[in-house]
Structure formats: C-alpha cells, structure tokens
Write an enzyme that holds these catalytic residues in place. Structure first.
Site, PDB file in Angstrom:
ATOM      1  N   ARG A   1       0.907  -0.971   0.100  1.00  0.00           N
ATOM      2  CA  ARG A   1       0.188  -0.152  -0.063  1.00  0.00           C
ATOM      3  C   ARG A   1       0.877   1.136  -0.102  1.00  0.00           C
ATOM      4  NH1 ARG A   1      -4.482   0.156   4.541  1.00  0.00           N
ATOM      5  NH2 ARG A   1      -5.059   1.983   3.363  1.00  0.00           N
TER       6      ARG A   1
ATOM      7  N   ARG B   1      -3.824  10.057  -1.933  1.00  0.00           N
ATOM      8  CA  ARG B   1      -4.220  10.949  -2.134  1.00  0.00           C
ATOM      9  C   ARG B   1      -5.049  12.269  -3.236  1.00  0.00           C
ATOM     10  NH1 ARG B   1      -2.674  13.298   3.640  1.00  0.00           N
ATOM     11  NH2 ARG B   1      -2.807  11.336   4.523  1.00  0.00           N
TER      12      ARG B   1
ATOM     13  N   ARG C   1      17.710  -3.926   9.402  1.00  0.00           N
ATOM     14  CA  ARG C   1      18.359  -3.170   8.770  1.00  0.00           C
ATOM     15  C   ARG C   1      18.597  -1.702   9.864  1.00  0.00           C
ATOM     16  NH1 ARG C   1      20.905  -2.518   3.915  1.00  0.00           N
ATOM     17  NH2 ARG C   1      20.314  -0.992   3.551  1.00  0.00           N
TER      18      ARG C   1
ATOM     19  N   ARG D   1      17.126  10.895   3.952  1.00  0.00           N
ATOM     20  CA  ARG D   1      16.852  12.029   4.479  1.00  0.00           C
ATOM     21  C   ARG D   1      17.703  12.196   5.446  1.00  0.00           C
ATOM     22  NH1 ARG D   1      11.956  10.163   7.667  1.00  0.00           N
ATOM     23  NH2 ARG D   1      12.939   8.795   9.919  1.00  0.00           N
TER      24      ARG D   1
ATOM     25  N   GLU E   1      20.428  10.607   7.368  1.00  0.00           N
ATOM     26  CA  GLU E   1      20.376   9.374   7.528  1.00  0.00           C
ATOM     27  C   GLU E   1      20.709   8.252   6.463  1.00  0.00           C
ATOM     28  OE1 GLU E   1      16.301   8.715   8.765  1.00  0.00           O
ATOM     29  OE2 GLU E   1      16.351  10.054  10.094  1.00  0.00           O
TER      30      GLU E   1
ATOM     31  N   TYR F   1       7.975  -3.991  14.449  1.00  0.00           N
ATOM     32  CA  TYR F   1       7.462  -2.793  13.883  1.00  0.00           C
ATOM     33  C   TYR F   1       6.462  -2.213  14.461  1.00  0.00           C
ATOM     34  CZ  TYR F   1       9.019   2.095  12.184  1.00  0.00           C
ATOM     35  OH  TYR F   1       8.365   2.977  12.571  1.00  0.00           O
TER      36      TYR F   1
ATOM     37  N   ASP G   1       5.180   1.249  15.973  1.00  0.00           N
ATOM     38  CA  ASP G   1       4.905   2.688  16.120  1.00  0.00           C
ATOM     39  C   ASP G   1       4.193   2.824  17.333  1.00  0.00           C
ATOM     40  OD1 ASP G   1       4.641   3.693  13.158  1.00  0.00           O
ATOM     41  OD2 ASP G   1       2.666   3.334  12.835  1.00  0.00           O
TER      42      ASP G   1
END
Length: 372
Positions: A171, A175, A248, A279, A299, A347, A349
């Site tokens: 995904r 938008r 990673r 970034r 990074e 992972y 959040d």
C-alpha cells in the site's frame, strides 16, 4: 520473598509504560537499561536548546483517544503535523502522494486528470506484481515510481527494487486532495520538552539502573524479581541458539550548523539513488524552534551486524519462520514477558507500543480495562 515484583529490562517506551502501571498498582519495580540513558530510541538530547532525536525522527500519532489521553498525562503535545518533502535532484515534491505532488509532476490541476495519468501509466503492469518495482508501478505509475520511490527504497533496503518482494509496498498513501498531512490519524504532535522528559515522568518514583547489561549476569538479575519484563532482542535472550534474526540498521551523521534554518522543513527525503543518505532531519522544526543555530541529521541505511543497533525487522519469509520458533521458546519461559519491537521482532509505531504494554499490564492485573 524476592526483592522486586518486576524486573523490567529496558527503559524504552514499553518498559517505561509497564513500570508506571506497576508502580501505580503498588508493585515494586527495578528497571535496568544497557544504554547510559532512559527512553530507548525515542531519546532526545539537548544541543543548543534543540531537542535532537538521537535515534531518528519520532512523530507521535494515533487514532485512539484513550492512548492520546494516556500520553498527555506525561507531556503536553504541540500541534506539529508531519508533512515531509521529497527532493529529486533539484525538484521538490510534497509527500505523501497527493494533488500537490501530481500538480508538480504533470502540470495538472484536478483529481480527474491525476487519476487518468496514474491509470494510464499503471497499465504497463499486467497480472499479479512479481516484485516491489511492479507493485509500485501498479499503484502510482512509472513517473512517481522512478522519481520518488525507486531510489529511496533501494537505499532503505540495500537491494534493487526488482529483487525486493511486492508485499513491502503493498500500500502507498495516495490522495486526490491537496493535503500534505502524512498521517491519517486523528491525533498527532511532538511532546513539548522532548520525549526524554516524557519518559522521565513515566518513570517517576521507579528505581532505574543505567549502563547495566541484563544478559551479562542474567541469573543474578532473575533472582531479584518475581517476574521479568524483557524488551531486548528475543534471539539474544536465548543465546542465538536457533540463529540470528536480521534487521536493517541506520547510521546518523549529525551536525550543528551556524544558521537559523537549513532546509525549512523537519523532514526532507532524498529520493535519487546517487545521494547516499535517505533523508535529512532538521530537529528544531519539530518544536517550531527559533534558536539562532540548527541541528541536522543525515540518515544512512545500512546492513545490520550484531554489534549494530537493530532498527527495522526484516519481515521476510525466512526471518518470520525463525521468529515463530523463538516465539515458541518465549511462550515456554516461566515468569518472563517479552515485549516491544525487539522482544516481539515487530515494527511498532509508538502508540502501538503503548497499547501493547498496557495490554500486558492489564493481563497482570495492574491496569484498569480502560486507562482513561
């Protein structure tokens, strides 16, 4: 009788939440931490009055009012909204992919034009996508893939997109509105004063020992408490007896600059493959800082070695199967609860870490069914 009800291994977000709930329930806790600071990967260090996210950018977001109310016990959150910028050569694009992105990419103005352009380009993929490149093109078309997805993803994973499985990018946020807010969650912000201060509030009144390696003297520590909350790497707990889980990693190159504003945004992604970093983070913008100097962090994603900091679990078939075997060993351990991104090889959040820690606290009878 042992000295503590709970020994909590790791002073990161999971450990701090569990310790707070246990102390509130009248339990005795000892938190031990391998690093020389609390707060785990959300740790912020103060440089020239700027709260620098030492282990990478952390932006709190959640759709759960319960979790939002919970964290607001420990910090007041500002109104920061994550609106990253993508830079490809000398071109600047808004993220996530939205009408601002499409307008710049194709010189168009309406959602219908954008939909038609993407539909036209995604037709080159027929059948089920066989790799990440085909999956991305089937979602957003060739132009966006080439400029904004390909290089960044190959740097992130250290592999050609045609060698990466399609599910990694199943995904992509797309938008057809002029909305640069990266997250769809209802609540979002950065704790004013930084994450370290928030973790300190969680750990108020709890005994904490830093620079302490649990696995180096496991038997001694285990003898002190009725139960262990373990948030370190699950494979390390078992001495890597089944093999090593892969991650990673990321290397950070942080600079203090004698300028008030380096890039005008907290997060700028560099999406071309030839730029070695993914970034640049300019930390002061997370808290709308007006300091005369600024701090930036580049990074650099890297292959992980056991001596490196593990960041992103590699959730491929091989590692998933290995973790499933470790999870069986973990379930058989008496009086040990494995939690957090390393303990569960997942992972997470930040809001999900808190949810998970609260669920374990409830299962232990330490927290009410609803926290707030």
């Amino acid at each position: 009788m042992k000295k503590y009800d709970y020994l909590i291994v790791g002073a990161g977000l999971y450990g701090a939440v569990f310790a707070h709930e246990a102390k509130k329930a009248g339990k005795t806790c000892l938190v031990i931490e391998k690093r020389d600071h609390i707060a785990g990967n959300i740790y912020c260090e103060d440089i020239e009055g700027i709260h620098v996210h030492k282990y990478g950018a952390h932006i709190f977001h959640t759709s759960s009012k319960e979790i939002w109310n919970y964290v607001n016990q420990f910090a007041e959150f500002n109104h920061y909204v994550n609106s990253p910028i993508a830079r490809y050569r000398d071109e600047i694009y808004n993220m996530p992919f939205n009408m601002n992105t499409f307008s710049k990419m194709w010189n168009i103005a309406t959602p219908r034009e954008a939909e038609e352009k993407i539909e036209e380009q995604r037709r080159e993929i027929t059948g089920e996508p066989k790799n990440l490149e085909e999956q991305a093109i089937s979602l957003v078309g060739r132009d966006i893939y080439e400029k904004l997805v390909k290089g960044y993803t190959e740097k992130q994973w250290g592999r050609d997109c045609r060698e990466l499985p399609a599910f990694i990018i199943r995904r992509l946020p797309v938008r057809f509105t002029y909305d640069n807010n990266y997250f769809n969650d209802r609540f979002q912000g950065i704790p004013m004063g930084g994450y370290t201060a928030m973790a300190q509030k969680m750990l108020e009144g709890v005994e904490v020992k830093l620079n302490t390696d649990y696995l180096a003297d496991k038997q001694t520590w285990d003898a002190l408490a009725e139960k262990i909350i373990y948030t370190g790497p699950v494979d390390a707990y078992f001495g890597y007896r089944l093999g090593t889980l892969e991650y990673r990693s990321v290397r950070f190159e942080t600079e203090l600059l004698d300028t008030a504003n380096y890039q005008g945004n907290a997060v700028v992604n560099y999406t071309e493959r030839s730029v070695p970093y993914t970034r640049i983070i300019e930390h002061k913008h997370f808290e709308f800082g007006v300091q005369p100097k600024t701090v930036i962090s580049r990074e650099y994603p890297s292959e992980w070695r056991p001596e490196d900091e593990p960041y992103y679990p590699i959730n491929d078939e091989k590692n998933g199967a290995l973790y499933a075997r470790y999870a069986k060993l973990a379930q058989a351990e008496k009086n040990v609860i494995f939690g957090g991104r390393l303990g569960e090889y997942k992972y997470y959040d930040m809001d999900k870490v808190i949810e998970s820690a609260l669920a374990k606290a409830r299962a232990e009878g330490l927290a009410a069914d609803r926290v707030m």
